[in-house]
Scaffold this motif. Structure first.
Motif, PDB file in Angstrom:
ATOM      1  N   MET A  82       0.844  -1.153   0.000  1.00 36.72           N
ATOM      2  CA  MET A  82       0.000   0.000   0.000  1.00 36.72           C
ATOM      3  C   MET A  82       0.902   1.232   0.000  1.00 36.72           C
ATOM      4  N   THR A  83       0.444   2.246  -0.649  1.00 37.64           N
ATOM      5  CA  THR A  83       1.175   3.515  -0.615  1.00 37.64           C
ATOM      6  C   THR A  83       0.302   4.578   0.041  1.00 37.64           C
ATOM      7  N   TRP A  84       0.936   5.550   0.627  1.00 35.57           N
ATOM      8  CA  TRP A  84       0.239   6.676   1.258  1.00 35.57           C
ATOM      9  C   TRP A  84       0.845   7.958   0.722  1.00 35.57           C
ATOM     10  N   THR A  85      -0.010   8.826   0.226  1.00 35.10           N
ATOM     11  CA  THR A  85       0.408  10.153  -0.210  1.00 35.10           C
ATOM     12  C   THR A  85      -0.457  11.162   0.532  1.00 35.10           C
ATOM     13  N   ALA A 109       3.188  -2.345   4.285  1.00 32.26           N
ATOM     14  CA  ALA A 109       2.352  -3.535   4.205  1.00 32.26           C
ATOM     15  C   ALA A 109       1.174  -3.392   5.168  1.00 32.26           C
ATOM     16  N   VAL A 110       0.052  -3.980   4.816  1.00 27.51           N
ATOM     17  CA  VAL A 110      -1.107  -3.984   5.712  1.00 27.51           C
ATOM     18  C   VAL A 110      -1.518  -5.416   5.984  1.00 27.51           C
ATOM     19  N   GLY A 111      -2.122  -5.622   7.132  1.00 26.43           N
ATOM     20  CA  GLY A 111      -2.604  -6.943   7.503  1.00 26.43           C
ATOM     21  C   GLY A 111      -3.971  -7.225   6.905  1.00 26.43           C
ATOM     22  N   PRO A 112      -4.516  -8.399   7.191  1.00 25.79           N
ATOM     23  CA  PRO A 112      -5.789  -8.806   6.598  1.00 25.79           C
ATOM     24  C   PRO A 112      -6.979  -7.900   6.937  1.00 25.79           C
ATOM     25  N   LEU A 113      -7.106  -7.451   8.191  1.00 24.60           N
ATOM     26  CA  LEU A 113      -8.263  -6.624   8.555  1.00 24.60           C
ATOM     27  C   LEU A 113      -8.250  -5.273   7.848  1.00 24.60           C
ATOM     28  N   PRO A 114      -7.145  -4.507   7.915  1.00 18.37           N
ATOM     29  CA  PRO A 114      -7.144  -3.240   7.169  1.00 18.37           C
ATOM     30  C   PRO A 114      -7.302  -3.457   5.663  1.00 18.37           C
ATOM     31  N   ARG A 115      -6.712  -4.536   5.151  1.00 22.47           N
ATOM     32  CA  ARG A 115      -6.829  -4.826   3.715  1.00 22.47           C
ATOM     33  C   ARG A 115      -8.290  -5.009   3.326  1.00 22.47           C
ATOM     34  N   GLU A 116      -9.033  -5.800   4.095  1.00 21.48           N
ATOM     35  CA  GLU A 116     -10.448  -6.027   3.790  1.00 21.48           C
ATOM     36  C   GLU A 116     -11.257  -4.741   3.922  1.00 21.48           C
ATOM     37  N   GLY A 117     -10.923  -3.910   4.914  1.00 20.02           N
ATOM     38  CA  GLY A 117     -11.597  -2.621   5.041  1.00 20.02           C
ATOM     39  C   GLY A 117     -11.357  -1.746   3.834  1.00 20.02           C
ATOM     40  N   LEU A 118     -10.113  -1.714   3.374  1.00 17.38           N
ATOM     41  CA  LEU A 118      -9.788  -0.905   2.197  1.00 17.38           C
ATOM     42  C   LEU A 118     -10.444  -1.447   0.938  1.00 17.38           C
ATOM     43  N   LEU A 119     -10.501  -2.771   0.797  1.00 15.12           N
ATOM     44  CA  LEU A 119     -11.188  -3.349  -0.364  1.00 15.12           C
ATOM     45  C   LEU A 119     -12.676  -3.004  -0.337  1.00 15.12           C
ATOM     46  N   ALA A 120     -13.277  -3.023   0.850  1.00 16.65           N
ATOM     47  CA  ALA A 120     -14.691  -2.655   0.965  1.00 16.65           C
ATOM     48  C   ALA A 120     -14.916  -1.196   0.586  1.00 16.65           C
ATOM     49  N   LEU A 121     -13.977  -0.342   0.957  1.00 20.17           N
ATOM     50  CA  LEU A 121     -14.100   1.084   0.654  1.00 20.17           C
ATOM     51  C   LEU A 121     -13.864   1.410  -0.811  1.00 20.17           C
ATOM     52  N   THR A 122     -13.143   0.551  -1.519  1.00 17.53           N
ATOM     53  CA  THR A 122     -12.757   0.863  -2.894  1.00 17.53           C
ATOM     54  C   THR A 122     -13.402  -0.057  -3.922  1.00 17.53           C
ATOM     55  N   GLY A 123     -14.371  -0.848  -3.511  1.00 17.00           N
ATOM     56  CA  GLY A 123     -15.034  -1.759  -4.443  1.00 17.00           C
ATOM     57  C   GLY A 123     -15.866  -1.002  -5.465  1.00 17.00           C
ATOM     58  N   ASP A 124     -16.417  -1.749  -6.413  1.00 18.83           N
ATOM     59  CA  ASP A 124     -17.203  -1.156  -7.491  1.00 18.83           C
ATOM     60  C   ASP A 124     -18.631  -0.811  -7.094  1.00 18.83           C
ATOM     61  N   ARG A 125     -19.067  -1.316  -5.957  1.00 16.64           N
ATOM     62  CA  ARG A 125     -20.451  -1.059  -5.560  1.00 16.64           C
ATOM     63  C   ARG A 125     -20.616   0.370  -5.065  1.00 16.64           C
ATOM     64  N   PRO A 126     -21.745   0.995  -5.394  1.00 16.44           N
ATOM     65  CA  PRO A 126     -21.988   2.348  -4.870  1.00 16.44           C
ATOM     66  C   PRO A 126     -22.239   2.303  -3.365  1.00 16.44           C
ATOM     67  N   GLU A 127     -22.051   3.423  -2.723  1.00 21.07           N
ATOM     68  CA  GLU A 127     -22.286   3.520  -1.281  1.00 21.07           C
ATOM     69  C   GLU A 127     -23.768   3.227  -1.009  1.00 21.07           C
ATOM     70  N   PRO A 128     -24.092   2.188  -0.194  1.00 22.47           N
ATOM     71  CA  PRO A 128     -25.487   1.802   0.006  1.00 22.47           C
ATOM     72  C   PRO A 128     -26.323   2.874   0.716  1.00 22.47           C
TER      73      PRO A 128
END
Length: 104
Positions: A1-4, A41-60
């Motif tokens: 992961m990168t941070w800017t 590097a990120v662990g599994p929990l932050p990774r899943e949170g980031l994937l949820a935030l950046t998925g293709d689905r619109p914000e419910p």
């Protein structure tokens, strides 16, 4: 992961097949984050949170993306990860770690 952090001019360049996810963190949540660009590097929990935030689905529901963002940047999660990084062999249960971090 990168941070800017906010205010840094930057570009992205990818080679080959890449699944790039971009997440914009509200500026009011950036104060406690690093003030310089970095890669980490990120662990599994932050990774899943980031994937949820950046998925293709619109914000419910309006504001729904702020909840996982709060989880991945929560001080209690940071306290637990700091404890585990300091002593990876620490024989603590999840309940004990939650109690130390002030979580339920």
């Amino acid at each position: 992961m990168t941070w800017t952090p906010p205010g840094f001019a930057h570009t992205h360049r990818f080679y080959g097949r890449t699944d790039a996810r971009l997440l914009t963190v509200p500026v009011e949540l950036c104060g406690e984050l690093l003030q310089h660009p970095c890669v980490f590097a990120v662990g599994p929990l932050p990774r899943e949170g980031l994937l949820a935030l950046t998925g293709d689905r619109p914000e419910p529901r309006p504001g729904a993306h702020r909840r996982p963002l709060a989880v991945v940047s929560d001080d209690r999660l940071r306290a637990v990860t700091d404890l585990l990084h300091a002593d990876p062999a620490r024989p603590a249960t999840l309940a004990e770690l939650a109690r130390v971090a002030g979580a339920g």
